[in-house]
Design a protein around this motif. Structure first.
Motif, short mmCIF file in Angstrom:
data_model
loop_
_atom_site.label_atom_id
_atom_site.label_comp_id
_atom_site.label_asym_id
_atom_site.label_seq_id
_atom_site.Cartn_x
_atom_site.Cartn_y
_atom_site.Cartn_z
N GLU A 195 50.07 75.67 27.80
CA GLU A 195 49.99 75.70 29.27
C GLU A 195 51.35 76.04 29.90
O GLU A 195 52.32 76.33 29.19
CB GLU A 195 49.46 74.36 29.79
CG GLU A 195 48.02 74.42 30.31
CD GLU A 195 47.89 75.19 31.63
OE1 GLU A 195 48.92 75.53 32.25
OE2 GLU A 195 46.75 75.47 32.03
N HIS A 223 41.65 67.78 34.88
CA HIS A 223 40.62 68.33 35.77
C HIS A 223 39.23 67.95 35.27
O HIS A 223 38.96 68.00 34.07
CB HIS A 223 40.72 69.85 35.84
CG HIS A 223 42.11 70.34 36.08
ND1 HIS A 223 42.48 71.66 35.99
CD2 HIS A 223 43.26 69.69 36.42
CE1 HIS A 223 43.77 71.80 36.23
NE2 HIS A 223 44.26 70.62 36.49
N HIS A 275 44.99 76.21 24.61
CA HIS A 275 46.08 77.16 24.90
C HIS A 275 47.39 76.45 25.27
O HIS A 275 47.37 75.31 25.71
CB HIS A 275 45.69 78.16 25.99
CG HIS A 275 45.46 77.56 27.34
ND1 HIS A 275 44.25 77.04 27.75
CD2 HIS A 275 46.29 77.38 28.39
CE1 HIS A 275 44.34 76.59 28.98
NE2 HIS A 275 45.57 76.77 29.40
N GLU A 333 46.78 72.58 26.32
CA GLU A 333 45.55 72.15 26.98
C GLU A 333 44.36 72.37 26.05
O GLU A 333 44.29 73.37 25.34
CB GLU A 333 45.32 72.96 28.27
CG GLU A 333 43.96 72.69 28.88
CD GLU A 333 43.71 73.47 30.15
OE1 GLU A 333 44.66 73.71 30.92
OE2 GLU A 333 42.55 73.86 30.36
N GLU A 349 45.41 68.04 29.47
CA GLU A 349 46.71 68.70 29.34
C GLU A 349 47.73 67.67 28.86
O GLU A 349 47.71 66.52 29.30
CB GLU A 349 47.17 69.27 30.70
CG GLU A 349 46.29 70.43 31.18
CD GLU A 349 46.79 71.08 32.47
OE1 GLU A 349 46.47 72.24 32.71
OE2 GLU A 349 47.50 70.39 33.25
MG MG Z 1 45.33 73.93 32.69
#
Ligand code: MG
Ligand code: GLU
Length: 436
Positions: free
Chosen positions: A199, A255, A197, A206, A147
């Motif tokens: 975010e 993540h 997309h 992201e 991100e």
């Molecule tokens: Mg995200």
């Protein structure tokens, strides 16, 4: 590395010369990621690639004690002006950079001058994790979600480059060419993008990439970030991968998705016993893992409830507020951010997961509500100090890294704390914003 291997590396790079030359590559960047999560580099002209592959390129071990702002500390096991290591490009991952015409890139492994691998090398730790998995009959696949926020370039302040809504198509219209150029560059570099997309945070995007082996996934995390940086700058803009671009609001996560495999079967598909134990291991060590995955002062500006940063030491199926989010075929460790060194991160998560299998750890009940509403769900560390203390107490993680690397990681974190002990949260966000 013996002389036969050096010769082999030399010949391999020599074979690559014509192809790279035809693609107008002039310079090859050799990168490694330091303990503060900064990608450092030395580069060689294409004609020197073969020499670099065989004999490496000199780099001081002092980089192990660099802070994210280039301040250098004296660690217990590293630091000072003496010594030399050699950066050896991994030719298997050599990539012509689509966002930097004339450049190619290769992740480097750090060796002693003798050719012996340097035990504090972060990429080596990720390789060791792959070996530990293999010794137990497993493999793992991993992938990072990247991100980032796109800002105006003519200021160190944060000025969003687009005003389009979160997840709003308007953002992709306003920055249409930019978005295509990012995806096109990744495609040209053979990075398999799963999704892209806009975010939630202002001017945030992201990208997620396909699962691959732990070392490859960490390499890809470096390549994707540096590609985004290159394309963003070419568009006259500036990317921030900081956990908290401004204090308040939603931050940038990094993540980690991971799945465990045996004999071609994904053990997370159907959530087999070993996948459960692996997840339980990660959960048991999650507070200590924060010293690796949430390793900066800015990380703790991000790890607050109800911002989807997953700041609770719990797991849940498709729960976006628990540190561990179980998805149909993999485990998402959602609390981590992009100030983490991706090599150390995959290595430590694998060590924690394998410990779960070795001890047949059991998962508590999963949470299917927002933990903030329950009031009694344990939090992840709320400060870097707390995370480092947890890490130092964690025998599994510190033994996996070895005393010297584990100690140096703790020293670097404490160096950052000391340096910014009087800084306000916004001050920390300001100094971190453009660094990673
Ligand atoms: Mg995200
Ligand atoms: N930006 C959020 C974070 O700080 C994550 C949003 C999401 O992908 O769920 O991690």
């Amino acid at each position: 590395m013996d002389s036969a291997e050096r010769d082999q590396r030399f010949d391999r790079a020599t074979e690559l010369f014509d192809g790279l030359n035809a693609r107008e590559v002039r310079v090859v960047a050799l990168t490694w990621v330091d303990n503060s999560g900064i990608t450092r580099t030395k580069s060689v002209p294409l004609r020197k690639l073969a020499h670099a592959a065989a004999h490496g390129v000199g780099a001081s071990p002092v980089f192990d004690v660099f802070l994210f702002d280039d301040w250098i500390i004296q660690g217990r096991f590293a630091g000072g002006p003496v010594g030399d290591l050699r950066l050896h490009p991994d030719l298997d991952r050599l990539t012509v950079l689509a966002g930097q015409p004339g450049w190619a890139w290769a992740p480097a492994d750090r060796h002693f001058q003798s050719g012996v691998p340097y035990p504090m090398d972060q990429r080596l730790q990720a390789r060791k994790a792959e070996q530990s998995l293999a010794e137990r009959g497993f493999t793992a696949k991993a992938g990072f979600e990247i991100e980032w926020c796109v800002g105006k370039a003519d200021t160190d302040d944060w000025v969003p480059a687009t005003s389009g809504a979160a997840y709003g198509h308007a953002r992709q219209v306003e920055l249409s060419d930019y978005c295509v150029d990012v995806l096109n560059a990744l495609d040209q570099q053979d990075v398999e993008v799963l999704q892209f997309h806009p975010e939630y945070a202002a001017s945030q995007f992201e990208v997620s990439t396909a699962p691959e082996g732990p070392v490859a996934a960490a390499d890809t995390a470096v390549l994707v970030r540096e590609t985004i940086r290159a394309i963003t700058i070419r568009h006259g803009l500036r990317p921030s991968f900081s956990p908290k671009v401004i204090n308040g609001g939603v931050g940038n996560g990094g993540h980690l998705h991971i799945s465990l495999w045996r004999d071609g079967t994904n053990l997370f598909d159907g959530f087999h016993d070993e996948a459960r134990q692996f997840s339980a291991g990660v959960l048991n060590h999650i507070r200590a893992l924060c010293a690796i995955g949430c390793p900066s002062l800015a990380s703790y500006l991000r790890l607050v409830p109800q911002t989807w940063s997953a700041p609770f030491a719990a797991w849940g199926e498709e729960n976006r507020e628990t540190a561990l989010r179980l998805i149909r075929d993999n485990l998402e460790v959602k609390c981590f951010d992009l100030t983490a060194n991706p090599y150390l991160l995959v290595a430590s998560v694998v060590a924690a997961g394998l410990d779960g299998i070795a001890t047949q750890a059991t998962l508590p009940e999963g949470l299917n509500v927002d933990p903030a509403l329950l009031g009694d769900v344990p939090r992840l560390p709320t400060s870097l100090r707390e995370a480092v203390e947890e890490f130092e107490k964690d025998a599994v993680l510190t033994e996996a890294f070895g005393k010297e690397l584990a100690g140096t990681i703790a020293d670097v974190r404490r160096g950052e704390m000391e340096r910014y002990k009087d800084a306000s949260p916004q001050g920390i966000a300001n100094v971190t914003r453009w660094r990673h």
